[in-house]
Design a protein around this motif. Structure first.
Motif: not given
Ligand SMILES: Nc1ncnc2c1ncn2[C@@H]1O[C@H](COP(=O)(O)OP(=O)(O)OP(=O)(O)O)[C@@H](O)[C@H]1O
Ligand SMILES: [Mg+2]
Lengths: 295, 238
Positions: A188-191, B79-82, B107-108
């Motif tokens: 989930g890193v914002n590349l 972030n949305g859960g996947v 993820a926030p």
């Protein structure tokens, strides 16, 4: 023998070492996260130097202030290059595969443009200004204030960056991108954000280095190339994409160069630098300080 | 009435000009294990990559809780859960076990409950707690799989995508991974599992899809597919 053990020589080695470490830091960050071979990196040092020179001669701004301006100008160039060129190239998997090789040509073009723009604006003749150039003696070591300032600022930026990478979540995500780009995306890193910030920071580091250089040396629009070479030597000696090792390697190169010249003569400077480079490529191609941890 | 969490329809995808997935359609029901089985090269990983946002499909729709998933960047999907537990584990070898786990909560949406989630992962995988300061690259394959699972859980996912979590593991570790999956299901997670280990995967599955050459050729409950002649012949060697 006496000169070899003097604090004077050690100081000189640390000043150039810290500068090499700083120049290489920016290159290594950009290579590590974006896999771009920025052969215009030295030209960003030049842009930083001219920013400081311009600020000093036109507005009487001292380098301690213009250093922020130089960093901002170079960061702005980083932003423009990323948004204008590489964002789309890196987002497309087929193009991204070739971007490392293509980046060499693209940055060559950028290098030529930067040199010519500066040459047209400031002419090609060498420039310089005087700032903190009186000699002070401290603990038996004579130094000019500007060299001491170079050592302090360059070291602070290098070690500050290392601390940042070690102790902040953003620093970890940057290291994650360097280690495994796809896995970084998976967690989930914002590349895109990491890439943009890194290229801006890497370019800004070159701008800071340029400001420091402008205090002690004559500058020309074509001064950048030797810095590019030194930066590549440093990051290959340290290990590509290995940020901490690159900083260490920068200081080592300063030591090798300064003490090597003291033992031989200034004519051997290039031989020492390339010799170290070739020796490392032959003996430890993965870099002197790289830990061999791969799953 | 089963409640659909993930809905995939008309999905075509591939690499460059080579199309690998053809008209894929399946559903993942909330709160159960859905499994995709298929031989090497059938396209399981390709489906997972499309779902995680690592590969843009040629066409098709994917909705997650009613929202269009394909429009989101990969980090927004996390972030949305996947959350994807990728094939080959993909841990960060030069970072410690704990850093790997904490990165899982980048993820926030996951950051607030971060410490709590870490304790939860350590409770589930005590081995990771013992090894928390060790570099991930020095863990054994089974431990790395635990780490990859733990890292995925740190994101507090609602849907966990697992791509061959038993690949290359010793039989005792395979058992442990399946036990973990059963626990996660009992804890209310929804799981999409891609596996070559068809027997165990089908025993566990609430719903199963058989993938061949990038096409879904059979669908049913786990026991239905276990009993199917095709599956038995092709995958179970019976
Ligand atoms: N990066 C890639 N570039 C080109 N073709 C690829 C790529 N990755 C996979 N393929 C091809 O796509 C097809 C499906 O591969 P995929 O990895 O999705 O299969 P899989 O079901 O996950 O197999 P396995 O059980 O071996 O993991 C294969 O024919 C493979 O050769
Ligand atoms: Mg696969």
């Amino acid at each position: 023998m006496d000169t070899l053990l003097s604090g004077q020589l050690l100081f000189a080695a640390l000043v150039s070492g810290s500068l090499y470490a700083l120049v290489a830091l920016g290159l290594n960050l950009v290579y590590g996260t974006l896999r771009l071979l920025n052969i215009a990196h030295g030209d960003l040092v030049m842009i930083g130097a001219y920013t400081a020179f311009g600020a000093f001669s036109l507005f009487h701004l001292p380098p301690v202030i213009s250093v922020f301006l130089a960093a901002a100008v170079c960061a702005g160039l980083g932003w423009a290059v990323y948004e204008g060129l590489f964002r789309r190239l890196l987002a497309n998997p087929t193009l991204a595969k070739r971007v490392e090789a293509n980046s060499l040509i693209l940055f060559y073009g950028i290098s030529v443009i930067l040199q010519n723009v500066v040459a047209m604006t400031f002419t090609a003749s060498s420039r310089g200004y005087q700032y903190l150039d009186t000699v002070i003696t401290w603990g038996g070591v004579s130094m000019t204030g500007n060299r001491l300032l170079t050592l302090i600022v360059a070291s602070a930026v290098c070690f500050g960056t290392l601390l940042f990478l070690r102790h902040t979540l953003f620093g970890w995500s940057l290291r994650a991108v360097i280690e495994r780009r796809e896995a970084a995306q998976v967690v989930g890193v914002n590349l895109n954000r990491v890439q943009l910030i890194t290229i801006c920071a890497g370019f800004a580091a070159a701008g800071v280095a340029g400001t420091l250089v402008s205090m002690t040396e004559q500058i020309t629009p074509f001064m950048g190339f030797p810095f590019t070479i030194v930066a590549f030597v440093v990051i290959i000696v340290g290990g590509l994409g290995n940020i901490g090792a690159g900083v260490l390697a920068g200081f080592c190169l300063g030591l090798v160069e300064t003490y090597g010249i003291a033992l031989t003569s200034p004519g051997y400077r290039s031989i020492l630098i390339y010799g170290l480079f070739v020796a490392v490529l032959l003996i430890r191609p993965e870099g002197v300080f790289s830990k061999a941890v791969r799953s | 009435m089963t409640d659909t969490m993930l809905h995939v329809a008309g999905l075509n995808a591939g690499y460059g000009a080579v199309q690998v997935l053809h008209d894929i359609a399946f559903d993942v029901a909330r709160g159960g294990v859905t499994t995709l089985i298929g031989a090497n090269g059938a396209g399981k990983t390709t489906i997972m990559k499309v779902l995680a946002g690592l590969l843009a499909p040629m066409s098709g729709t994917v909705t997650f809780d009613g929202a269009d998933l394909l429009r989101l960047a990969s980090h927004d999907r996390v972030n949305g859960g996947v959350s994807l537990i990728p094939e080959g584990r993909m841990v960060f070898p030069g970072m410690s076990v704990e850093q790997n786990l904490r990165l899982g909560a980048i993820a926030p949406a996951a950051r607030a409950g971060h410490d709590e989630a870490l304790q939860d992962v350590f409770r589930r995988f005590p081995k990771l707690k013992e090894r928390r300061a060790q570099l991930a690259g020095l863990l054994s394959g089974g431990e790395q799989q635990m780490l990859a699972l733990g890292r995925g859980l740190m994101a507090r996912p609602r849907l966990i995508l697992m791509d061959e979590p038993t690949l290359g593991l010793a039989p005792v570790m395979v058992k442990q991974v399946f036990a973990t999956i059963a626990e996660l299901r009992a804890a209310g997670f929804t799981i999409l599992l891609a596996e070559q280990n068809a027997t165990v995967a089908l025993e566990l599955a609430d719903r199963a899809y058989l993938l061949e050459n990038g096409r879904i050729v059979q669908a049913g409950t786990g026991p239905e597919l276990l009993g199917s002649d095709d599956v038995r012949r092709a995958y179970l060697g019976m």
